[in-house]
Design a protein around this motif. Structure first.
Motif, PDB file in Angstrom:
ATOM      1  N   PHE A  76       0.858  -1.172   0.000  1.00 48.71           N
ATOM      2  CA  PHE A  76       0.000   0.000   0.000  1.00 48.71           C
ATOM      3  C   PHE A  76       0.901   1.230   0.000  1.00 48.71           C
ATOM      4  O   PHE A  76       1.907   1.270   0.716  1.00 48.71           O
ATOM      5  N   VAL A  77       0.564   2.238  -0.812  1.00 51.77           N
ATOM      6  CA  VAL A  77       1.398   3.436  -0.903  1.00 51.77           C
ATOM      7  C   VAL A  77       0.512   4.683  -0.849  1.00 51.77           C
ATOM      8  O   VAL A  77      -0.719   4.589  -0.893  1.00 51.77           O
ATOM      9  N   VAL A  78       1.162   5.847  -0.763  1.00 52.81           N
ATOM     10  CA  VAL A  78       0.436   7.113  -0.859  1.00 52.81           C
ATOM     11  C   VAL A  78       0.729   7.736  -2.215  1.00 52.81           C
ATOM     12  O   VAL A  78       1.849   7.652  -2.724  1.00 52.81           O
ATOM     13  N   GLU A  79      -0.302   8.307  -2.814  1.00 58.68           N
ATOM     14  CA  GLU A  79      -0.152   9.050  -4.067  1.00 58.68           C
ATOM     15  C   GLU A  79      -0.398  10.517  -3.750  1.00 58.68           C
ATOM     16  O   GLU A  79      -1.519  10.919  -3.430  1.00 58.68           O
ATOM     17  N   LEU A  80       0.671  11.307  -3.801  1.00 57.76           N
ATOM     18  CA  LEU A  80       0.583  12.732  -3.504  1.00 57.76           C
ATOM     19  C   LEU A  80       0.349  13.500  -4.792  1.00 57.76           C
ATOM     20  O   LEU A  80       1.017  13.260  -5.796  1.00 57.76           O
ATOM     21  N   THR A  81      -0.592  14.430  -4.768  1.00 54.55           N
ATOM     22  CA  THR A  81      -0.893  15.238  -5.949  1.00 54.55           C
ATOM     23  C   THR A  81      -0.607  16.709  -5.655  1.00 54.55           C
ATOM     24  O   THR A  81      -1.060  17.246  -4.637  1.00 54.55           O
ATOM     25  N   TYR A  82       0.159  17.335  -6.555  1.00 50.59           N
ATOM     26  CA  TYR A  82       0.388  18.780  -6.469  1.00 50.59           C
ATOM     27  C   TYR A  82      -0.252  19.444  -7.681  1.00 50.59           C
ATOM     28  O   TYR A  82       0.087  19.135  -8.825  1.00 50.59           O
ATOM     29  N   ASN A  83      -1.210  20.323  -7.442  1.00 49.74           N
ATOM     30  CA  ASN A  83      -1.843  21.098  -8.513  1.00 49.74           C
ATOM     31  C   ASN A  83      -1.121  22.438  -8.637  1.00 49.74           C
ATOM     32  O   ASN A  83      -0.956  23.155  -7.638  1.00 49.74           O
ATOM     33  N   TYR A  84      -0.657  22.742  -9.833  1.00 50.43           N
ATOM     34  CA  TYR A  84       0.147  23.943 -10.063  1.00 50.43           C
ATOM     35  C   TYR A  84      -0.497  25.166  -9.406  1.00 50.43           C
ATOM     36  O   TYR A  84      -1.676  25.453  -9.607  1.00 50.43           O
ATOM     37  N   GLY A  85       0.303  25.851  -8.589  1.00 50.22           N
ATOM     38  CA  GLY A  85      -0.125  27.122  -8.015  1.00 50.22           C
ATOM     39  C   GLY A  85      -0.974  27.033  -6.761  1.00 50.22           C
ATOM     40  O   GLY A  85      -1.317  28.054  -6.175  1.00 50.22           O
ATOM     41  N   VAL A  86      -1.319  25.804  -6.315  1.00 46.35           N
ATOM     42  CA  VAL A  86      -2.145  25.657  -5.107  1.00 46.35           C
ATOM     43  C   VAL A  86      -1.233  25.222  -3.953  1.00 46.35           C
ATOM     44  O   VAL A  86      -0.677  24.128  -3.972  1.00 46.35           O
ATOM     45  N   SER A  87      -1.084  26.098  -2.955  1.00 51.92           N
ATOM     46  CA  SER A  87      -0.103  25.839  -1.899  1.00 51.92           C
ATOM     47  C   SER A  87      -0.707  25.275  -0.609  1.00 51.92           C
ATOM     48  O   SER A  87       0.019  24.839   0.282  1.00 51.92           O
ATOM     49  N   SER A  88      -2.041  25.281  -0.483  1.00 49.37           N
ATOM     50  CA  SER A  88      -2.633  24.717   0.741  1.00 49.37           C
ATOM     51  C   SER A  88      -4.049  24.225   0.457  1.00 49.37           C
ATOM     52  O   SER A  88      -4.704  24.680  -0.486  1.00 49.37           O
ATOM     53  N   TYR A  89      -4.500  23.292   1.321  1.00 46.96           N
ATOM     54  CA  TYR A  89      -5.820  22.674   1.182  1.00 46.96           C
ATOM     55  C   TYR A  89      -6.490  22.583   2.541  1.00 46.96           C
ATOM     56  O   TYR A  89      -5.825  22.609   3.583  1.00 46.96           O
ATOM     57  N   ASP A  90      -7.806  22.406   2.512  1.00 46.46           N
ATOM     58  CA  ASP A  90      -8.594  22.207   3.725  1.00 46.46           C
ATOM     59  C   ASP A  90      -8.780  20.704   3.934  1.00 46.46           C
ATOM     60  O   ASP A  90      -9.389  20.032   3.098  1.00 46.46           O
ATOM     61  N   ILE A  91      -8.238  20.162   5.022  1.00 39.83           N
ATOM     62  CA  ILE A  91      -8.347  18.722   5.295  1.00 39.83           C
ATOM     63  C   ILE A  91      -9.755  18.358   5.758  1.00 39.83           C
ATOM     64  O   ILE A  91     -10.207  17.226   5.564  1.00 39.83           O
ATOM     65  N   GLY A  92     -10.483  19.301   6.324  1.00 38.36           N
ATOM     66  CA  GLY A  92     -11.850  19.025   6.768  1.00 38.36           C
ATOM     67  C   GLY A  92     -11.877  18.310   8.109  1.00 38.36           C
ATOM     68  O   GLY A  92     -10.850  18.036   8.721  1.00 38.36           O
ATOM     69  N   THR A  93     -13.087  17.989   8.563  1.00 39.44           N
ATOM     70  CA  THR A  93     -13.248  17.348   9.881  1.00 39.44           C
ATOM     71  C   THR A  93     -13.450  15.845   9.775  1.00 39.44           C
ATOM     72  O   THR A  93     -13.403  15.138  10.775  1.00 39.44           O
ATOM     73  N   GLY A  94     -13.673  15.329   8.554  1.00 43.84           N
ATOM     74  CA  GLY A  94     -13.988  13.911   8.396  1.00 43.84           C
ATOM     75  C   GLY A  94     -12.776  13.009   8.288  1.00 43.84           C
ATOM     76  O   GLY A  94     -12.762  11.899   8.823  1.00 43.84           O
ATOM     77  N   PHE A  95     -11.731  13.482   7.603  1.00 43.35           N
ATOM     78  CA  PHE A  95     -10.530  12.667   7.483  1.00 43.35           C
ATOM     79  C   PHE A  95      -9.836  12.565   8.830  1.00 43.35           C
ATOM     80  O   PHE A  95      -9.669  13.567   9.525  1.00 43.35           O
ATOM     81  N   GLY A  96      -9.411  11.354   9.186  1.00 43.69           N
ATOM     82  CA  GLY A  96      -8.766  11.145  10.478  1.00 43.69           C
ATOM     83  C   GLY A  96      -7.257  11.118  10.401  1.00 43.69           C
ATOM     84  O   GLY A  96      -6.574  12.091  10.714  1.00 43.69           O
ATOM     85  N   HIS A  97      -6.705  10.000   9.934  1.00 45.51           N
ATOM     86  CA  HIS A  97      -5.249   9.882   9.870  1.00 45.51           C
ATOM     87  C   HIS A  97      -4.825   8.686   9.022  1.00 45.51           C
ATOM     88  O   HIS A  97      -5.637   7.831   8.681  1.00 45.51           O
ATOM     89  N   PHE A  98      -3.543   8.641   8.712  1.00 51.53           N
ATOM     90  CA  PHE A  98      -2.882   7.441   8.221  1.00 51.53           C
ATOM     91  C   PHE A  98      -2.141   6.856   9.416  1.00 51.53           C
ATOM     92  O   PHE A  98      -2.013   7.512  10.454  1.00 51.53           O
ATOM     93  N   ALA A  99      -1.630   5.633   9.287  1.00 49.85           N
ATOM     94  CA  ALA A  99      -0.848   5.059  10.384  1.00 49.85           C
ATOM     95  C   ALA A  99       0.356   4.324   9.833  1.00 49.85           C
ATOM     96  O   ALA A  99       0.305   3.727   8.746  1.00 49.85           O
TER      97      ALA A  99
END
Length: 291
Positions: A76-99
């Motif tokens: 299992f791996v993580v796929e990180l996505t970078y959208n040109y020019g977007v420096s921050s995102y809102d994680i929201g209250t629903g996502f918990g964590h990875f381990a």
């Protein structure tokens, strides 16, 4: 039941058996980051992951990178996505964590601290138990639980999401995806319950941890975490199953099964009753993509 109803129920029952026969595995989690090189540096130097592949798609204005503790064919791996020019995102209250499972929580936490990570819970036993855990945050604010285990074939061992109805979610993931309920944890003193689901035992595979907080039926999704991808031998049969289950329990198919233009990998995607997205990916096509 009339004869016509009996005939229509028989194919449905047969279709619903497919996930139990299918060859399924959690492949990767997809989420967005504000600085791809910064996150790669942190995950490799502080968390001990390896950079497995990286690609830039300038015509669509994004780059992504795959990181984990072993090859994508088996881990299992993580796929990180970078959208040109977007420096921050809102994680929201629903996502918990990875381990991440590690033989030495204290050592890994010190690596995180030394590389500028935020330690939000120092290493120590879990409340009411003996397991040693800690919590840290990456540069984008995603939380990682660090779990002490003597050994594991799958260090990237967990994705935790919050849901509004635990029983409904358990049924959905069992029926739609063939995940097995490994155990439940009830913590009335802390006002939450947890369900652990996976395709193998908890110490052998990556699991999905669903958390229900008493009285909370809805969460914000934000725009940071995207989806989990799961391998299947047949996206068309799998989509039939999901279609039946969403009619019963909620959720919806967001992409009908078929090949992705230009890549030819067959996928289908859907939302669960809480709006969490899953993508089912053809196993053979996925392996070809890696080559």
């Amino acid at each position: 039941m009339s004869e016509a109803e009996a005939k229509s129920a028989a194919p449905s029952a047969e279709i619903l058996e497919w996930p139990k026969k299918d060859n399924r595995r959690l492949l990767h989690a997809v989420y967005r980051v504000g600085d791809l090189d910064r996150t790669i540096k942190f995950y490799t130097e502080a968390l001990g992951m390896k950079l497995l592949r990286k690609r830039d798609i300038p015509e669509e204005k994004y780059s992504n990178a795959f990181l984990g503790f072993g090859p994508e064919e088996s881990h299992f791996v993580v796929e990180l996505t970078y959208n040109y020019g977007v420096s921050s995102y809102d994680i929201g209250t629903g996502f918990g964590h990875f381990a991440i499972a590690t033989p030495d929580v204290k050592k890994l936490v010190e690596e995180v601290r030394a590389k500028g990570g935020n330690v939000t819970r120092e290493p120590g036993p879990v409340k009411g138990g003996n397991s040693i855990i800690a919590f840290v945050k990456d540069p984008d604010g995603y939380t990682f639980e660090i779990i002490q285990r003597p050994s594991t074939p799958e260090p990237l061992c967990q994705v935790m999401l919050r849901v509004g109805d635990l029983e409904r979610s358990i049924k959905f993931y069992e029926k739609a995806l063939g995940l097995k309920l490994l155990r439940t944890i009830e913590r009335p003193e802390y006002k939450y319950n947890i369900a652990i689901l996976g395709y193998a035992e908890e110490d052998q595979t990556t699991i999905l941890e669903l958390t229900y907080n008493y009285g909370v039926t809805e969460y914000t999704k934000g725009n940071a975490y995207a989806q989990i991808a799961i391998g299947t031998d047949d996206v068309y049969k799998s989509a039939e199953v999901v279609n039946l289950v969403t009619q019963e329990l909620g959720g919806k198919i967001t992409r009908q099964p078929g090949p992705i233009p230009g890549l030819n990998t067959k996928i289908t995607s859907f939302l669960d009753p809480d709006g969490w997205k899953t993508v089912l990916v053809d196993n053979e096509d996925f392996l070809k993509e890696l080559q």
